[in-house]
Structures are given as C-alpha cells and as structure tokens.
Design an enzyme around this catalytic site. Sequence first.
Site, PDB file in Angstrom:
ATOM      1  N   GLU A 294       0.822  -1.201   0.000  1.00 37.07           N
ATOM      2  CA  GLU A 294       0.000   0.000   0.000  1.00 37.07           C
ATOM      3  C   GLU A 294       0.861   1.257   0.000  1.00 37.07           C
ATOM      4  O   GLU A 294       1.960   1.270   0.552  1.00 37.07           O
ATOM      5  CB  GLU A 294      -0.919   0.003   1.220  1.00 37.07           C
TER       6      GLU A 294
ATOM      7  N   CYS B  46       6.806  -5.191  15.585  1.00 33.43           N
ATOM      8  CA  CYS B  46       6.258  -4.232  16.571  1.00 33.43           C
ATOM      9  C   CYS B  46       4.812  -4.623  16.871  1.00 33.43           C
ATOM     10  O   CYS B  46       4.010  -4.829  15.956  1.00 33.43           O
ATOM     11  CB  CYS B  46       6.293  -2.810  16.029  1.00 33.43           C
TER      12      CYS B  46
END
Length: 345
Positions: free
Chosen positions: A96, A120
Amino acid sequence: MQGIENKKNILDLTPAELESLVTELGEKKFRAKQIFGWLAKGAESFYDMHNVPARLLVSLADAGWHVGLPETMEEQRSKDGTVKCLFRFDDGSEIESVFMKYDYGNSICISSQVGCRMGCSFCASTMDGLARGLTGGEMLAQVLAMRNLTREDIGHVVIMGMGEPFDNYDEVIRFIRLINDRDGYDLGLRNITVSTCGVIPGIKKFAEDVPQVNLAVSLHAPNQQLRERTMPVARKYGYDELMEACREYTETTKRRITFEYALIDGVNDSEECAKELAGRLSGWLTHVNLIPLNEVSGREYRTAQPGNVRRFREVLEKRGVAVTVRRTLGSDIDAACGQLRRNRE
Ligand code: SAH
C-alpha cells in the site's frame, strides 16, 4: 534485484546502467537519458516514448525489459483528501501507498518491503511477516503510479509505509538516487524522509551515504524495558546504544533527528514516561512527533486519551524538547500510520 523471471523492471536502472544497456544494444548513449526522462514522467510502457527509435524499444522488450509500474487493485479516498492505493506488482506482491495533502504540499508515504519482520506489537504491517524487499524501482514506481492516478504533483516522499527501510538498505539507497536524479524525477534529498525502527548499522551508514535525507526513528518508549515490550528490535539494538547512534547522527550530519512516539493508552503515555523521555532528549537536536496510536483490528492496544496526549506534550515542551502532535490523516480508510497491511480481509 528481484522480480519474476525474464521480466526485468527498467525502473530499477540508474542512468549509468541504462546507458550501458543502450550501448550494448548498439544505440547512442543519449537514448538512455531520453528513456530515463520518459520513465520519470510516468510513461506506462515503451509505446509512450515517442522520440525513441522503435527498434531500440523492441530490442529492450526482447531482452526482457518492461516498465514495471504496479497495477492499482484498490483505491480509497478519504474525506481529508488522502488517497490510499493497494498496488500489485508482477509477481503478485501487494503493498500500500498513501497520498496526503499538507500545507507545505503533497506527500506520498511509500512501502519499502512486502510485509515486515520487525514485529512491533502495535503495527498491522508486521502481522503476516515479510515476503520480500521491494526494489528501488518498485519504490519509485509507487510515486509514479500515484501521480498518474491522482494527477497531482508530489513533492515529498516519506518511506514510512509497510516495511523496515534499513532491512532493505541498498534498495532504499537505490530509490533515493533514482528519484533524486536531475534527469529524472529530480526530487530534492531534503524532501525525502526515511523512518527506521532503530536498526543501528543502517543509521550509521545513512549518515555517511545520504546526510541530506531526513531521518526519523521510531522510539515509542522512554527506556529499554518499556521499548522491549512492544518492539522486538530493541532486544537486538538496545536503548542506550540507539540513543548514542542517534546523537552521533546529529553530530555528523548537523541535522535534527525526529523521534516518533505512538501514544498507547496505559502503556507509554504517563507523565513519568514523558519526564523520562524529556530527560533523555533535552539539550540535543531533536524533534518529537507524538502519534496518538491508530487502533489496529486484532491488536489489543488502545489510543491514548486526549488529556494524556496534551499532558505528554506539555511535559516535553516545558523541558525544552521540540514536539508536535501528528495530524492523523486517512484513518477513516485505514491509511494511517501502522494500519497498512499485506493481506486484505
Ligand atoms: N519500519 C519503519 C517505518 C514504518 S512505520 C519504522 O518503524 O519506523 C511508520 C511509523 O508508524 C513508525 O513510527 C511506526 O512505529 C508507526 N506506527 C506503527 N503502528 C502504528 C499505530 N498503530 N499507530 C500509530 N503509529 C504506528
């Protein structure tokens, strides 16, 4: 360079590489400059390159070269002018990119990898792991495809989409060289920002290779213990060592460093955290960008309360640390930081 077999992306080539290719095919060097110029204008195929001899374009195609712009699979437009695109490259990889409007001009946030392996725990991009790194040409292709689609100028690029740029260092540098080239897109180095989760060898090399490019470091915690809780990379590159590398960066480049700090409710948004962070940063050339966490479905973290965001900012300000709260763009279309992901549900 990756890509599917026998299909080579001409967008990956620097002018010098393009020159050798063109001369190998028996043509004059200046043809390379023409082709490079066409690519930067957003040419979608060799057929668009009107002043280049057809025989050269045919030879390029015969040798397996093509203009590797991605296909737009989905395009979402937010109320605030943000445009998020799901792009697909030839090998089926989907990533994206996000177009944003700011007072200072239009900007694009591009991806550097298909997925991410940094892990993360608050970020959507890492949920399905890493498939592969993008090539420099594929990063450039995101800018060109987005400009073709929006028909708007794009004067700033941030490499803050999916992926960890310093886990794909060489191709990120290739991208920077390509987009900065005077005969091509000619984007100023100061209009480019790279964000890393704290890969220290990358920070060191970056300071030497492209000191004019802006660097942002995702910090998200005031100390090692808390950072480790949400960012596995902290186990490899410890807090003190990271701060040392950042300080060195500001000294070598004389450029300010931006620290990104996503405020997560009850995790890293307390007054104590703010004070501790201020203690670590006061007196050097930095800027803290607070990002109220964008909530990601499937993740338990919640965004910090507005009152806590305000208090956090005030504590830093009072202690002389430059701080801004990032304006969230595109959250209604899941285009905000940390919301980009590989797989669509
Ligand atoms: N891998 C690089 C660049 C991609 S992320 C990096 O870590 O810096 C861009 C920024 O968005 C990073 O600061 C990242 O930590 C932050 N981010 C990730 N998930 C987020 C979320 N859910 N809400 C707000 N920011 C987030």
